[in-house]
Design an enzyme around this catalytic site. Structure first.
Site, PDB file in Angstrom:
ATOM      1  N   ILE A 105       0.836  -1.206   0.000  1.00 26.72           N
ATOM      2  CA  ILE A 105       0.000   0.000   0.000  1.00 26.72           C
ATOM      3  C   ILE A 105       0.869   1.253   0.000  1.00 26.72           C
ATOM      4  CG2 ILE A 105      -1.743   1.299   1.289  1.00 26.72           C
ATOM      5  CD1 ILE A 105      -2.915  -1.443   2.142  1.00 26.72           C
ATOM      6  N   ASN A 126      12.028  -1.398   5.589  1.00 31.42           N
ATOM      7  CA  ASN A 126      13.031  -2.397   5.934  1.00 31.42           C
ATOM      8  C   ASN A 126      13.244  -3.238   4.690  1.00 31.42           C
ATOM      9  OD1 ASN A 126      14.486  -4.567   6.832  1.00 31.42           O
ATOM     10  ND2 ASN A 126      12.871  -5.403   8.133  1.00 31.42           N
ATOM     11  N   LYS A 133      13.930   1.671   8.558  1.00 35.84           N
ATOM     12  CA  LYS A 133      12.922   1.944   9.596  1.00 35.84           C
ATOM     13  C   LYS A 133      13.530   2.046  10.991  1.00 35.84           C
ATOM     14  CE  LYS A 133      10.890  -1.683  11.590  1.00 35.84           C
ATOM     15  NZ  LYS A 133      10.023  -2.845  11.879  1.00 35.84           N
ATOM     16  N   GLY A 137       3.874   1.287   7.430  1.00 37.47           N
ATOM     17  CA  GLY A 137       4.847   0.275   7.820  1.00 37.47           C
ATOM     18  C   GLY A 137       4.381  -0.527   9.018  1.00 37.47           C
ATOM     19  N   TYR A 140      -2.010  -9.811  15.329  1.00 36.52           N
ATOM     20  CA  TYR A 140      -1.930  -8.699  14.365  1.00 36.52           C
ATOM     21  C   TYR A 140      -3.143  -7.781  14.528  1.00 36.52           C
ATOM     22  CZ  TYR A 140      -2.639  -6.208   9.993  1.00 36.52           C
ATOM     23  OH  TYR A 140      -2.883  -5.224   9.067  1.00 36.52           O
ATOM     24  N   LYS A 198       4.775 -10.133  -1.165  1.00 42.66           N
ATOM     25  CA  LYS A 198       4.104 -10.590   0.059  1.00 42.66           C
ATOM     26  C   LYS A 198       3.999 -12.112   0.175  1.00 42.66           C
ATOM     27  CE  LYS A 198       0.568  -8.381   1.664  1.00 42.66           C
ATOM     28  NZ  LYS A 198      -0.747  -7.709   1.818  1.00 42.66           N
ATOM     29  N   SER A 254       2.883 -15.658   0.506  1.00 46.93           N
ATOM     30  CA  SER A 254       1.599 -16.308   0.812  1.00 46.93           C
ATOM     31  C   SER A 254       0.530 -15.303   1.220  1.00 46.93           C
ATOM     32  CB  SER A 254       1.782 -17.337   1.932  1.00 46.93           C
ATOM     33  OG  SER A 254       2.133 -16.701   3.144  1.00 46.93           O
TER      34      SER A 254
END
Length: 310
Positions: free
Chosen positions: A11, A32, A53, A76, A140, A178, A180
């Site tokens: 994004i 990173n 970062k 991030g 998350y 990304k 999986s």
């Protein structure tokens, strides 16, 4: 200058592209690049500088200045919903975000940050930006939820813009790194181009998500910067469409292939959002009135981008 954390990511790099499209190139990308493959997301974009970062966080915590900063887009984070290292997740997503928030508040710099629909957990209706609807299923989602709660405490007293976007199922260009965690559309396209049968979980006509095209996500971010609205907002299309619809649009573009249905993995049972659909009441009330691409429109555009060199 505009700072984009996670600017080499999915994004973030699309926000950089949207800024470039408006003629803005005075951009500091923070990321990173331990995963060196992400650099490809920036190759065709124009930025002023890049910073790791960790170095950025050290400078933020020391109160160092970065010149005249117009805004920070904070994209991030560790976005893996299957990562269960809670300390890593909280350091990366929660503590880092708090440091950045206070840095921005002290300098009255607008902060536009990535939240997530993962804050809603396993619910199947009422995806509304309010505490009673929030119950994340994984660490998350919890890290994102907790930062939203922290922001809610601060918003009434804040003298500068703070806006969080609860991204639903975002797909589109620049997500290839990304692995999986890339979208179903990305994986189906890869399988077709490799001569394999495109695969979906059994029952995919019943799994419905709010799939939102990343170009639309970037547009919303820039609109909020231009209009100065604060708050926490869902960012989806307001429509739930099936994984089957994503597959249908992919096959229609390629004009070939037949879906192979595979068993649903045990490890995802009970930890998998079967249905998501953004309630856009607050987003629309804030004044954002542009339409969002349907799956058919977005996937077709994405396929053309993925296969542009074919």
């Amino acid at each position: 200058m505009i700072i984009v954390t996670g600017g080499a990511g999915f994004i973030g790099s699309n926000i950089v592209k949207a800024l470039n499209d408006k003629g803005i190139t005075d951009i500091l990308v923070v990321d990173n690049l331990k995963d060196g493959t992400k650099f490809v997301n920036l190759v065709d974009l124009d930025i002023a500088d890049y910073m790791d970062k960790e170095d950025f966080l050290i400078q933020i915590m020391a109160g160092e200045e970065f010149g005249d900063v117009e805004a920070i887009f904070h994209e991030g984070a560790c976005s893996s919903t299957t990562e269960w290292d809670g300390k890593y997740m909280m350091d990366n997503n929660y503590q880092y975000s708090k440091e950045l928030l206070h840095y921005c508040l002290e300098r009255e710099i607008p902060l536009l940050y990535a939240s997530s629909a993962a804050t809603y957990g396993g619910r199947t209706s009422d995806f509304i930006e309010s505490r009673e609807y929030e119950k994340p299923l994984n660490v998350y989602g919890y890290s994102k939820f907790l930062f939203d709660e922290y922001v809610r405490q601060i918003l009434p007293e804040a003298n500068s813009q703070i806006v969080g976007f609860r991204y639903f199922n975002v797909y589109g260009p620049r997500e290839g790194h990304k692995g999986s965690m890339a979208s179903v559309a990305f994986h189906l396209n890869t399988q077709l181009n490799n001569g394999e049968s495109p695969k979906l979980f059994e029952g995919s006509e019943n799994f419905k998500r709010d799939f939102v095209y990343v170009g639309d996500v970037a547009d919303v971010n820039l609109w909020f910067l231009e209009n100065g609205v604060s708050g926490i907002f869902n960012l989806g299309t307001g429509r739930a469409e099936s994984f089957q619809a994503v597959a249908d649009a992919t096959l229609a573009y390629h004009k070939k292939g037949q879906i192979e249905y595979i068993p649903f993995p045990d490890k995802l049972k009970g930890r998998y959002q079967a249905f998501t659909q953004a309630d856009l009441t607050n987003l629309r009330a804030a004044g954002y009135d542009k339409p969002f691409k349907t799956v058919a429109e977005g996937v077709t555009e994405y396929m053309a981008w993925l296969n542009r060199d074919a």
